[in-house]
Design a protein around this motif. Structure first.
Motif, PDB file in Angstrom:
ATOM      1  N   THR A  96      12.812  -4.040 -29.694  1.00 58.87           N
ATOM      2  CA  THR A  96      12.747  -5.330 -30.372  1.00 58.87           C
ATOM      3  C   THR A  96      14.147  -5.931 -30.389  1.00 58.87           C
ATOM      4  OG1 THR A  96      10.921  -4.581 -31.773  1.00 58.87           O
ATOM      5  CG2 THR A  96      12.135  -6.539 -32.491  1.00 58.87           C
ATOM      6  N   CYS A  97      14.292  -7.123 -29.830  1.00 60.57           N
ATOM      7  CA  CYS A  97      15.604  -7.755 -29.677  1.00 60.57           C
ATOM      8  C   CYS A  97      15.687  -9.017 -30.528  1.00 60.57           C
ATOM      9  CB  CYS A  97      15.853  -8.085 -28.204  1.00 60.57           C
ATOM     10  SG  CYS A  97      15.612  -6.674 -27.090  1.00 60.57           S
ATOM     11  N   ASP A  98      16.870  -9.620 -30.536  1.00 57.74           N
ATOM     12  CA  ASP A  98      17.057 -10.829 -31.337  1.00 57.74           C
ATOM     13  C   ASP A  98      16.583 -12.082 -30.615  1.00 57.74           C
ATOM     14  OD1 ASP A  98      19.054 -10.741 -29.426  1.00 57.74           O
ATOM     15  OD2 ASP A  98      20.563 -11.678 -30.716  1.00 57.74           O
ATOM     16  N   ARG A  99      16.225 -11.931 -29.342  1.00 55.31           N
ATOM     17  CA  ARG A  99      15.688 -13.043 -28.558  1.00 55.31           C
ATOM     18  C   ARG A  99      14.977 -12.467 -27.344  1.00 55.31           C
ATOM     19  NH1 ARG A  99      18.577 -13.418 -24.014  1.00 55.31           N
ATOM     20  NH2 ARG A  99      20.800 -12.854 -23.994  1.00 55.31           N
ATOM     21  N   PRO A 100      14.213 -13.261 -26.619  1.00 57.57           N
ATOM     22  CA  PRO A 100      13.539 -12.746 -25.423  1.00 57.57           C
ATOM     23  C   PRO A 100      14.539 -12.320 -24.344  1.00 57.57           C
ATOM     24  CG  PRO A 100      12.508 -14.778 -26.170  1.00 57.57           C
ATOM     25  CD  PRO A 100      13.764 -14.624 -26.973  1.00 57.57           C
ATOM     26  N   PHE A 101      14.209 -11.254 -23.641  1.00 57.93           N
ATOM     27  CA  PHE A 101      15.034 -10.777 -22.531  1.00 57.93           C
ATOM     28  C   PHE A 101      14.864 -11.724 -21.347  1.00 57.93           C
ATOM     29  CE2 PHE A 101      15.828  -8.303 -18.712  1.00 57.93           C
ATOM     30  CZ  PHE A 101      16.972  -7.594 -19.032  1.00 57.93           C
ATOM     31  N   ASP A 102      15.995 -12.189 -20.808  1.00 60.86           N
ATOM     32  CA  ASP A 102      15.993 -13.121 -19.678  1.00 60.86           C
ATOM     33  C   ASP A 102      16.425 -12.362 -18.426  1.00 60.86           C
ATOM     34  OD1 ASP A 102      16.283 -15.136 -17.833  1.00 60.86           O
ATOM     35  OD2 ASP A 102      17.300 -16.514 -19.201  1.00 60.86           O
ATOM     36  N   ARG A 103      15.523 -12.186 -17.490  1.00 62.70           N
ATOM     37  CA  ARG A 103      15.823 -11.415 -16.283  1.00 62.70           C
ATOM     38  C   ARG A 103      16.941 -12.039 -15.456  1.00 62.70           C
ATOM     39  NH1 ARG A 103      11.191  -8.036 -14.550  1.00 62.70           N
ATOM     40  NH2 ARG A 103       9.525  -8.217 -16.088  1.00 62.70           N
ATOM     41  N   SER A 104      17.137 -13.350 -15.571  1.00 66.50           N
ATOM     42  CA  SER A 104      18.117 -14.038 -14.731  1.00 66.50           C
ATOM     43  C   SER A 104      19.531 -14.006 -15.302  1.00 66.50           C
ATOM     44  CB  SER A 104      17.690 -15.491 -14.520  1.00 66.50           C
ATOM     45  OG  SER A 104      17.669 -16.193 -15.758  1.00 66.50           O
ATOM     46  N   ARG A 105      19.693 -13.643 -16.579  1.00 65.09           N
ATOM     47  CA  ARG A 105      21.036 -13.677 -17.168  1.00 65.09           C
ATOM     48  C   ARG A 105      21.401 -12.436 -17.977  1.00 65.09           C
ATOM     49  NH1 ARG A 105      20.817 -16.427 -22.622  1.00 65.09           N
ATOM     50  NH2 ARG A 105      22.954 -17.091 -22.212  1.00 65.09           N
ATOM     51  N   ASP A 106      20.420 -11.590 -18.316  1.00 65.27           N
ATOM     52  CA  ASP A 106      20.696 -10.403 -19.125  1.00 65.27           C
ATOM     53  C   ASP A 106      20.762  -9.154 -18.255  1.00 65.27           C
ATOM     54  OD1 ASP A 106      20.791 -11.690 -21.626  1.00 65.27           O
ATOM     55  OD2 ASP A 106      18.606 -11.714 -21.734  1.00 65.27           O
ATOM     56  N   ALA A 107      21.617  -8.228 -18.655  1.00 72.62           N
ATOM     57  CA  ALA A 107      21.725  -6.926 -17.992  1.00 72.62           C
ATOM     58  C   ALA A 107      21.749  -5.846 -19.062  1.00 72.62           C
ATOM     59  CB  ALA A 107      22.982  -6.853 -17.135  1.00 72.62           C
ATOM     60  N   MET A 108      21.189  -4.684 -18.723  1.00 71.16           N
ATOM     61  CA  MET A 108      21.141  -3.575 -19.675  1.00 71.16           C
ATOM     62  C   MET A 108      21.367  -2.263 -18.936  1.00 71.16           C
ATOM     63  SD  MET A 108      18.037  -2.375 -22.247  1.00 71.16           S
ATOM     64  CE  MET A 108      17.999  -3.983 -23.043  1.00 71.16           C
ATOM     65  N   SER A 109      22.117  -1.372 -19.567  1.00 70.11           N
ATOM     66  CA  SER A 109      22.345  -0.032 -19.032  1.00 70.11           C
ATOM     67  C   SER A 109      21.946   0.990 -20.081  1.00 70.11           C
ATOM     68  CB  SER A 109      23.813   0.165 -18.651  1.00 70.11           C
ATOM     69  OG  SER A 109      24.196  -0.739 -17.636  1.00 70.11           O
ATOM     70  N   LEU A 110      21.473   2.144 -19.622  1.00 66.54           N
ATOM     71  CA  LEU A 110      21.103   3.241 -20.505  1.00 66.54           C
ATOM     72  C   LEU A 110      22.016   4.425 -20.205  1.00 66.54           C
ATOM     73  CD1 LEU A 110      18.449   1.435 -20.111  1.00 66.54           C
ATOM     74  CD2 LEU A 110      17.208   3.431 -20.927  1.00 66.54           C
ATOM     75  N   ILE A 111      22.619   4.985 -21.251  1.00 69.61           N
ATOM     76  CA  ILE A 111      23.539   6.108 -21.116  1.00 69.61           C
ATOM     77  C   ILE A 111      22.921   7.318 -21.809  1.00 69.61           C
ATOM     78  CG2 ILE A 111      25.893   6.914 -21.410  1.00 69.61           C
ATOM     79  CD1 ILE A 111      25.638   4.352 -19.757  1.00 69.61           C
ATOM     80  N   PHE A 112      22.697   8.389 -21.044  1.00 70.10           N
ATOM     81  CA  PHE A 112      22.119   9.625 -21.568  1.00 70.10           C
ATOM     82  C   PHE A 112      23.217  10.690 -21.636  1.00 70.10           C
ATOM     83  CE2 PHE A 112      18.943   7.278 -19.214  1.00 70.10           C
ATOM     84  CZ  PHE A 112      17.843   7.267 -20.052  1.00 70.10           C
ATOM     85  N   THR A 113      23.314  11.350 -22.785  1.00 67.64           N
ATOM     86  CA  THR A 113      24.327  12.383 -22.984  1.00 67.64           C
ATOM     87  C   THR A 113      23.680  13.597 -23.633  1.00 67.64           C
ATOM     88  OG1 THR A 113      25.912  10.600 -23.437  1.00 67.64           O
ATOM     89  CG2 THR A 113      26.631  12.854 -23.880  1.00 67.64           C
ATOM     90  N   VAL A 114      23.980  14.782 -23.118  1.00 64.20           N
ATOM     91  CA  VAL A 114      23.455  16.005 -23.725  1.00 64.20           C
ATOM     92  C   VAL A 114      23.983  16.130 -25.150  1.00 64.20           C
ATOM     93  CG1 VAL A 114      23.509  18.529 -23.638  1.00 64.20           C
ATOM     94  CG2 VAL A 114      23.111  17.214 -21.552  1.00 64.20           C
ATOM     95  N   ASP A 115      23.091  16.337 -26.088  1.00 64.15           N
ATOM     96  CA  ASP A 115      23.464  16.413 -27.498  1.00 64.15           C
ATOM     97  C   ASP A 115      24.367  17.620 -27.761  1.00 64.15           C
ATOM     98  OD1 ASP A 115      23.323  15.607 -30.240  1.00 64.15           O
ATOM     99  OD2 ASP A 115      21.893  17.224 -30.607  1.00 64.15           O
ATOM    100  N   GLN A 116      25.431  17.391 -28.525  1.00 63.80           N
ATOM    101  CA  GLN A 116      26.383  18.424 -28.947  1.00 63.80           C
ATOM    102  C   GLN A 116      27.148  19.040 -27.777  1.00 63.80           C
ATOM    103  OE1 GLN A 116      24.286  21.253 -31.422  1.00 63.80           O
ATOM    104  NE2 GLN A 116      24.008  19.785 -33.087  1.00 63.80           N
ATOM    105  N   ASP A 117      27.208  18.346 -26.673  1.00 74.15           N
ATOM    106  CA  ASP A 117      28.048  18.793 -25.559  1.00 74.15           C
ATOM    107  C   ASP A 117      29.417  18.148 -25.728  1.00 74.15           C
ATOM    108  OD1 ASP A 117      29.245  19.564 -23.229  1.00 74.15           O
ATOM    109  OD2 ASP A 117      27.569  19.040 -21.933  1.00 74.15           O
ATOM    110  N   GLU A 118      30.451  18.974 -25.876  1.00 74.88           N
ATOM    111  CA  GLU A 118      31.781  18.451 -26.162  1.00 74.88           C
ATOM    112  C   GLU A 118      32.376  17.705 -24.974  1.00 74.88           C
ATOM    113  OE1 GLU A 118      34.155  21.699 -27.437  1.00 74.88           O
ATOM    114  OE2 GLU A 118      33.055  21.994 -29.331  1.00 74.88           O
ATOM    115  N   ARG A 119      32.047  18.120 -23.768  1.00 78.64           N
ATOM    116  CA  ARG A 119      32.612  17.487 -22.580  1.00 78.64           C
ATOM    117  C   ARG A 119      31.519  17.172 -21.560  1.00 78.64           C
ATOM    118  NH1 ARG A 119      38.083  21.123 -21.417  1.00 78.64           N
ATOM    119  NH2 ARG A 119      39.136  20.675 -23.406  1.00 78.64           N
TER     120      ARG A 119
END
Length: 280
Positions: free
Chosen positions: A89-112
């Motif tokens: 749920t966002c503050d406005r509709p997602f616009d495919r022509s101007r918006d970009a999104m990245s997802l970052i996955f990190t192992v939980d409790q991994d120090e490095r």
């Protein structure tokens, strides 16, 4: 002691006093950058617990059945090599022509966490579902947009590390370099997938999957060769804390590093060694 020297110096003649060179103190501060107010802001994320639990065969885990009213909220449990659904749920509709999104996955409790060890993964949100079909690559794609709701599909690689993962979302405008971030409040659990053909643990026979994966009880036989009797053995794999304890056994007792937690052979050997440690 410096205040004593300062006091004594004031009692001396002016010509005897120490010469002090006062240099102006220069403090450098980096320029402040702030993302544009037009950058998409994620307000909340629906884990689609019921739908993901059914499609990933994980709905029986206690973590998935919590209601959050009298304790911890429900946690997402999914299987690798298969896409799961998230509703943003966002503050406005997602616009495919101007918006970009990245997802970052990190192992939980991994120090490095590192990309080379597979404990840190970053993917860009793709426009269409067919763009995330590579079984050995992580991916995320838009499923549909409805008003302020953006529904996406996230697909972990079929050889991804089996552990708890943290997830962060980065949003920005295609025309700007600075954006906003949103972190999933709690990590999600990623398991092996006997239903995925690209997973090493794949089982083609449905009866075997039901017997070896989904059953929570079985029978063991006790006694001598001519006087056998069955006893019920309850696995309790879906009970409270069992999944967390299993991951703890792999990481702390079995000492399997995050790099190798996607290897079913290493994981099985580590668990076997952990449960048999009193006999060593």
């Amino acid at each position: 002691m410096s205040y004593i020297y300062d006091y004594m110096e004031r009692l001396l003649p002016t010509s005897w006093r120490r010469k002090r060179i006062r240099r102006p103190m220069m403090i450098w501060s980096p320029p402040e950058y702030s993302p544009s107010s037009d950058v998409l802001t994620i307000k909340s994320v629906d884990l689609c617990i019921e739908e993901n639990g059914k499609s990933h065969h994980t709905k029986r885990y206690e973590l998935m059945t919590r209601d959050g009213q009298y304790g911890a909220p429900a946690a997402l449990v999914v299987r690798r090599g298969q896409a799961f659904r998230l509703r943003l749920t966002c503050d406005r509709p997602f616009d495919r022509s101007r918006d970009a999104m990245s997802l970052i996955f990190t192992v939980d409790q991994d120090e490095r966490p590192t990309h080379g060890h597979g404990s840190l993964v970053g993917v860009a949100l793709q426009q269409y579902r067919h763009m995330i079909e590579d079984p050995l690559e992580w991916g995320a794609a838009i499923d549909f947009v409805s008003g302020d709701v953006l529904e996406i599909l996230v697909k972990p690689a079929a050889n991804a590390l089996v552990t708890k993962w943290k997830l962060d979302f980065d949003t920005k405008l295609l025309s700007e370099g600075f954006g906003k971030s949103y972190s999933l409040p709690q990590p999600f659990y990623l398991l092996f997938n006997p239903w995925c053909r690209d997973d090493q643990v794949y089982l083609e026979d449905k009866a075997l999957r039901d017997e070896c994966v989904m059953n929570d009880t079985t029978l063991i036989w006790r006694g001598s060769y001519n006087r056998l009797r069955p006893s019920v053995w309850k696995f309790g794999q879906f009970d409270k804390h069992v999944l967390d304890c299993s991951l703890l056994l792999i990481a702390k007792v079995g000492k399997v590093s995050a790099t190798h937690r996607g290897d079913p052979i290493r994981v099985c050997r580590a668990i076997s060694a952990a449960v048999n440690s009193p006999d060593d």
